[in-house]
Scaffold this active site. Structure first.
Site, PDB file in Angstrom:
ATOM      1  CD  GLU A 501      -2.889   1.319   0.266  1.00 46.82           C
ATOM      2  OE1 GLU A 501      -2.975   0.424  -0.591  1.00 46.82           O
ATOM      3  OE2 GLU A 501      -3.614   2.324   0.262  1.00 46.82           O
ATOM      4  CB  THR A 612      -9.913   8.914 -11.024  1.00 50.80           C
ATOM      5  OG1 THR A 612      -8.769   8.481 -10.300  1.00 50.80           O
ATOM      6  CG2 THR A 612     -11.140   8.901 -10.120  1.00 50.80           C
TER       7      THR A 612
HETATM    8  C1  DMJ Z   1     -10.107   3.919  -7.255  1.00 52.98           C
HETATM    9  O1  DMJ Z   1     -11.379   3.971  -6.717  1.00 52.98           O
HETATM   10  C2  DMJ Z   1      -9.781   5.182  -7.990  1.00 52.98           C
HETATM   11  O2  DMJ Z   1      -8.721   4.956  -8.821  1.00 52.98           O
HETATM   12  C3  DMJ Z   1      -9.437   6.315  -7.064  1.00 52.98           C
HETATM   13  O3  DMJ Z   1      -9.037   7.467  -7.750  1.00 52.98           O
HETATM   14  C4  DMJ Z   1      -8.349   5.922  -6.106  1.00 52.98           C
HETATM   15  N1  DMJ Z   1      -8.369   4.613  -5.643  1.00 52.98           N
HETATM   16  C5  DMJ Z   1      -9.139   3.552  -6.172  1.00 52.98           C
HETATM   17  C6  DMJ Z   1      -8.325   2.367  -6.576  1.00 52.98           C
HETATM   18  O4  DMJ Z   1      -7.171   2.179  -5.877  1.00 52.98           O
END
Ligand code: DMJ
Length: 637
Positions: A501, A612
């Site tokens: 992580e 994202t």
């Molecule tokens: C996802 O939900 C998206 O990428 C977000 O921006 C950050 N983290 C998680 C995946 O790790």
């Protein structure tokens, strides 16, 4: 009468003495207050309540305590100590849309390729009572035309032959990833259908509290992945669930960010890929429910919103002094601009342009954007800067806003390259062993730690390289490659070949987690995401090899009998599973792997940007999609 029995009561005058009148008045006012208070507990549908309680707005007083990072992955119920805000006034009435039969890939592709059976897929005019919406919609055509949008794509979304490559080994790998998706999906369907995630060890569903009572996060997150992989039976099941069971009338507290990136993003992509009106109707309905979160003194939304009719919003209890989080309010732009496109309602674009304007104007320490901002004063609350959790996708959305605007959103461009310059000057570091990494910044002091989340930045810097100053383009591409290499190192240095992580560059270690609490891997996509972008940008075969290493590691350590699970320690071969198949595994990790082993014309970067959560959104071409996009606005007022 009760007063007559009280001492000191006489029958003179009105029958009551002054003190008795006072007691009586006190009693009366108590009664009135009680009755009025009771109105709040009546259901919203009761007329009396609507008459007395409409259009209320109260000012916020938020006090929170700071915590960090992936609180959003393991959310606690937010403390009700923040703002209450009235639900936005706009109400939307949509004509009911006829239910359509399931589609085959070919049928949808025919529409996308301009086949003969093209219908005009337009939405009945959205009627909104919002004044802002009224003003803006008169300037633009009433409906979004799917056909017009299709005509603007440079390439068919699924490419030639669904993106299948001419290289047999790559095709086998691609098929393997598709099999993983089917396995993950089948188990979700069997054991957790309609819940948010699958718990693969206990074989049941997980609901959690991130989505405010919304269900089916794994379904919404999977729609586009199933579709591009050609898993049409599964896609049709998912679509039918959206049609029959996706209930947006929830009354719970949701993360604005998570609902936006997963539900809004997932539905938008499903619509743009398939042209199914159902998704458009749902996403616009959901978008409306998010608007009250912006009812703050600055227009910076709070992190938590009640999706019910109250529209109340809060700051996270763990966020410093009732602040809003940069990566949360800074990760709305792409989806909200598309909500405006589809609804023909400018209000969504206005909301995110207002955020942009504030961020552009406010003073930034060393040019950096701290992670916490007060939605009341519009000032930074503390100076913690990170490209990982709490900051990450804000930067991503700057460059992607520019790209999605067909490179016309100059403010986004300026802000992105300005931020990148500050990041390079203050955060980018080289380890003694030669690894380039992004440190975190706490009021000028560096914390030599890089989160897994920050590994998306290899891809981000890569896709932005070409639009930087000419003399910096190669440098940005090199920087992107170096960061991706470092993130790959964080995988290869573990026993499982999966990354932790967070990894550190101090106490003699490099690219390894030194704290027990940082050793877990929850099926995150960011490292693979950067492999995918770097492959597309350079065609260096190492990125496909690195992706294949990740596939093998996932198969060996995360695949269990009934799905995929995160693991608690990437440094030990005796697996301890966390019993959670995250929805982003289906939406992002497997999609990016599939794209990595496909031809570049499957969801070509010439036509699409990924939000994202890896949901593809089309680039808005001038004169093509109707121009109500942000490129027509400037923040430099
Ligand atoms: C996802 O939900 C998206 O990428 C977000 O921006 C950050 N983290 C998680 C995946 O790790």
């Amino acid at each position: 009468m009760v007063f007559r029995k009280l001492p000191g009561v006489s029958a003179s005058g009105m029958g009551l003495r002054l003190s008795q009148k006072f007691v009586f008045l006190l009693f009366l006012s108590g009664l009135v207050t009680l009755c009025f208070g009771a109105l709040f507990f009546l259901p919203d549908s009761v007329r009396l309540k609507r008459i007395f309680l409409s259009k209320t707005e109260t000012q916020p007083v938020t006090v929170g305590s700071g915590s960090e990072n992936d609180a959003r992955e393991h959310l606690k119920r937010p403390k009700e100590q923040g703002m209450t805000s009235a639900k936005g006034e706009s109400s939307t009435k949509l004509k009911s849309l006829s239910r359509k039969p399931s589609v085959s890939h070919e049928a949808t592709e025919e529409r996308l390729a301009g086949g003969k059976a093209q219908e005009d897929l337009t939405l009945p005019r959205l009627k909104t009572e919002s004044s802002s919406a009224k003003a803006s919609s008169s300037d633009h055509p009433d409906t979004f035309s799917y056909n017009k949008f299709k005509g603007c794509l440079l390439k068919p979304p699924l490419g030639r032959d669904g993106g299948k490559t001419s290289d047999p080994t790559t095709n086998e790998r691609r098929e393997k990833v598709k099999e993983m998706m089917k396995f993950a999906w089948d188990n979700y369907k069997r054991y957790a259908w309609g819940k948010n995630e699958l718990r693969p060890l206990t074989r049941n569903g997980h609901i959690g509290n991130m989505f405010g009572g919304l269900r089916g996060a794994s379904i919404i997150d999977s729609l586009d992945t199933l579709y591009i992989m050609g898993l049409m039976e599964e896609y049709n099941d998912a679509k039918e669930w959206v049609q029959t069971s996706l209930d947006l009338n929830s009354n719970g507290e949701a993360s604005l960010f998570e609902v936006n990136i997963r539900y809004v993003g997932g539905l938008l992509s499903a619509y743009y890929l398939t042209g199914e009106e159902l998704y458009k109707k749902k996403v616009v309905e959901l978008g409306e429910k998010l608007l009250p979160a912006f009812n703050t003194p600055t227009g910076i939304p709070r992190g938590v919103i009640n999706l019910g009719s109250s529209g109340t919003s809060w700051s996270w209890g763990w966020a410093s002094a009732g602040s809003s989080i940069l990566a949360e309010f800074g990760t709305l732009h792409l989806e909200f601009v598309h909500l405006s496109e589809l609804s023909r309602n400018q209000i969504y674009t206005e909301k995110v342009m207002n955020i942009r304007k504030l961020l552009n104007k406010i003073e930034k320490p060393h040019g950096l954007y701290p992670n916490f901002l007060s939605p009341v004063s519009g000032n930074w609350v503390q100076h913690h800067v990170s490209i990982g959790g709490l900051g990450d996708s804000f930067y991503e959305y700057l460059i992607k806003s520019y790209l999605m605007s067909d490179k016309s959103d100059d403010d986004a461009k300026k802000m992105y390259y300005g931020a990148l310059e500050a990041i390079e000057a203050n955060l980018v570091q080289k380890s003694p062993g030669g690894l380039t990494y992004m440190a975190e910044w706490r009021g000028g002091i560096l914390d030599h730690k890089m989160g897994h989340l920050a590994c998306f930045s290899g891809g981000m810097i890569g896709i932005g390289a070409d639009d930087g100053e000419p003399e910096k383009r190669q440098h940005y591409l090199d920087l992107a490659a170096e960061i991706t290499h470092t993130c790959h190192e964080s995988y290869t240095r573990s026993a499982t070949k999966l990354g932790p992580e967070a990894f550190r560059f101090d106490s003699g270690g490099e690219a390894t987690a030194t704290r027990l609490s940082d050793r877990y891997y929850i099926l995150r996509p960011e490292v693979i995401e950067s492999y995918m972008y770097m492959w597309r940008l350079t065609h260096d075969p190492k990125y496909r090899e690195w992706g294949w290493e990740a596939v093998q590691a996932l198969e060996q350590h995360c695949r269990v009998e009934s799905g995929f699970s995160g693991i608690r320690d990437v440094y030990t071969m005796t697996a301890s599973h966390d019993n959670m198949q995250q929805s982003f595994f289906l939406s992002e990790t497997l999609k990016y792997l599939y794209l990595l082993f496909s031809d570049d014309d499957l969801l070509s970067l010439e036509d699409w940007v990924f939000n994202t959560e890896a949901h593809p959104l089309p680039i808005i071409r001038r004169g093509c999609l109707q121009d109500i996009a942000p490129q027509d606005k400037t923040v430099a007022e």
